[in-house]
Write a protein that holds these residues in place. Structure first.
Motif, mmCIF file in Angstrom:
data_model
loop_
_atom_site.group_PDB
_atom_site.id
_atom_site.type_symbol
_atom_site.label_atom_id
_atom_site.label_comp_id
_atom_site.label_asym_id
_atom_site.label_seq_id
_atom_site.Cartn_x
_atom_site.Cartn_y
_atom_site.Cartn_z
ATOM 1 N N TYR A 143 3.815 8.531 49.212
ATOM 2 C CA TYR A 143 2.662 7.959 48.498
ATOM 3 C C TYR A 143 2.259 8.874 47.349
ATOM 4 C CZ TYR A 143 2.265 4.942 52.565
ATOM 5 O OH TYR A 143 2.517 4.028 53.556
ATOM 6 N N CYS A 177 -5.757 5.089 37.445
ATOM 7 C CA CYS A 177 -5.600 3.645 37.250
ATOM 8 C C CYS A 177 -5.426 3.368 35.749
ATOM 9 C CB CYS A 177 -6.844 2.944 37.782
ATOM 10 S SG CYS A 177 -6.769 1.147 37.664
ATOM 11 N N ASP A 225 -3.078 -2.063 35.979
ATOM 12 C CA ASP A 225 -3.163 -1.951 37.448
ATOM 13 C C ASP A 225 -4.377 -2.693 38.014
ATOM 14 O OD1 ASP A 225 -1.047 -0.049 37.385
ATOM 15 O OD2 ASP A 225 -2.495 1.546 36.949
ATOM 16 N N VAL A 268 -5.392 5.155 41.678
ATOM 17 C CA VAL A 268 -4.647 4.222 42.525
ATOM 18 C C VAL A 268 -3.604 4.996 43.316
ATOM 19 C CG1 VAL A 268 -4.967 2.166 41.088
ATOM 20 C CG2 VAL A 268 -3.018 3.681 40.634
ATOM 21 N N GLU A 288 0.224 4.616 45.007
ATOM 22 C CA GLU A 288 1.431 3.804 44.854
ATOM 23 C C GLU A 288 2.426 4.123 45.952
ATOM 24 O OE1 GLU A 288 2.952 2.643 40.399
ATOM 25 O OE2 GLU A 288 3.131 4.697 41.044
ATOM 26 N N GLY A 341 6.625 1.893 44.068
ATOM 27 C CA GLY A 341 6.339 1.178 42.816
ATOM 28 C C GLY A 341 5.219 0.154 42.900
ATOM 29 N N ALA A 342 4.611 -0.017 44.095
ATOM 30 C CA ALA A 342 3.525 -1.002 44.223
ATOM 31 C C ALA A 342 2.208 -0.298 44.536
ATOM 32 C CB ALA A 342 3.849 -1.992 45.332
ATOM 33 N N ILE A 343 1.128 -0.851 44.026
ATOM 34 C CA ILE A 343 -0.185 -0.265 44.308
ATOM 35 C C ILE A 343 -0.654 -0.728 45.680
ATOM 36 C CG2 ILE A 343 -2.606 -0.257 43.546
ATOM 37 C CD1 ILE A 343 -1.390 -0.208 40.705
ATOM 38 N N TYR A 370 -6.759 2.156 46.310
ATOM 39 C CA TYR A 370 -7.487 2.611 45.115
ATOM 40 C C TYR A 370 -8.794 3.266 45.523
ATOM 41 C CZ TYR A 370 -10.751 -1.197 45.873
ATOM 42 O OH TYR A 370 -11.702 -2.017 46.446
#
Ligand code: COA
Length: 167
Positions: free
Chosen positions: A12, A17, A21, A55, A57, A60-62, A65
């Protein structure tokens, strides 16, 4: 361009942000919390407080936050006096990624960013029944500063929790 990572735990990564995003952040808020805001509110906070809107990640994905404001007003920790305060407006991690330290990482990274913006305390509101979040904040050194009855639209009370940050 490579995005600047400010903290990591396992696979992670936490970074600031960016405008692109914000929709992913709104989606996480919608699925994890009963308190929602207008899209404008998120973009406004990002424009005004980009250092403390972070954020997390994964692949590659959020997946999480934390969104904070820097404010000036009455201290939540001293009986008298004003303070520059970091206000954690909202923090969330997608359910399948919880319990892996991401919430802690987001909170710690935002606190460091608050200190860089000269804040001396951090505070937040949390539902009195949100045991998981309250436990996390207590572990991070937050104490209950006050209780706000019927703070939420459904009538539930909030705890205001605060912690001294920096030095
Ligand atoms: C509150 C919230 C953000 C915490 O996020 P999280 O990523 O699960 O937080 P952490 O993983 O850092 O800590 C949670 C637990 O996992 C444990 N943990 C931390 N790192 C760990 C690791 N590497 N491996 C296993 N467990 C770990 C922690 O000890 C903690 O356990 P505890 O609460 O029983 O003490 C998350 O539960 C959430 O999104 N909730 C819904 C939204 C919400 O309520 N937000 C707060 C509004 S005020």
């Amino acid at each position: 361009m490579q995005k600047a990572v400010v903290a990591r735990v396992g696979d992670y990564q936490v970074r600031r942000c960016e405008r692109d995003d914000v929709q992913a952040v709104i989606n996480i808020n919608m699925e994890t919390l009963p308190e929602h805001y207008s899209d404008y509110f998120y973009y406004e906070i990002l424009a005004e407080f980009p250092e403390t809107f972070l954020v997390a990640e994964f692949d590659g994905a959020i997946i999480g936050y934390v969104m904070c404001r820097i404010e000036y007003g009455f201290s939540h920790l001293r009986r008298l006096g004003l303070a520059r305060k970091g206000h954690v407006v909202s923090v969330a991690v997608k359910e399948q990624h919880r319990g892996k330290g991401v919430g802690t990482l987001l909170m710690n990274a935002s606190q460091e960013a608050m200190v860089e913006k000269a804040a001396t305390e951090s505070y937040l509101e949390v539902r009195v029944t949100n045991a998981e979040a309250i436990a996390l904040y207590q572990r991070l050194g937050y104490i209950v500063a006050s209780r706000l009855e019927a703070y939420y639209k459904d009538g539930e009370a909030a705890l205001v929790m605060a912690a001294k940050i920096g030095q």
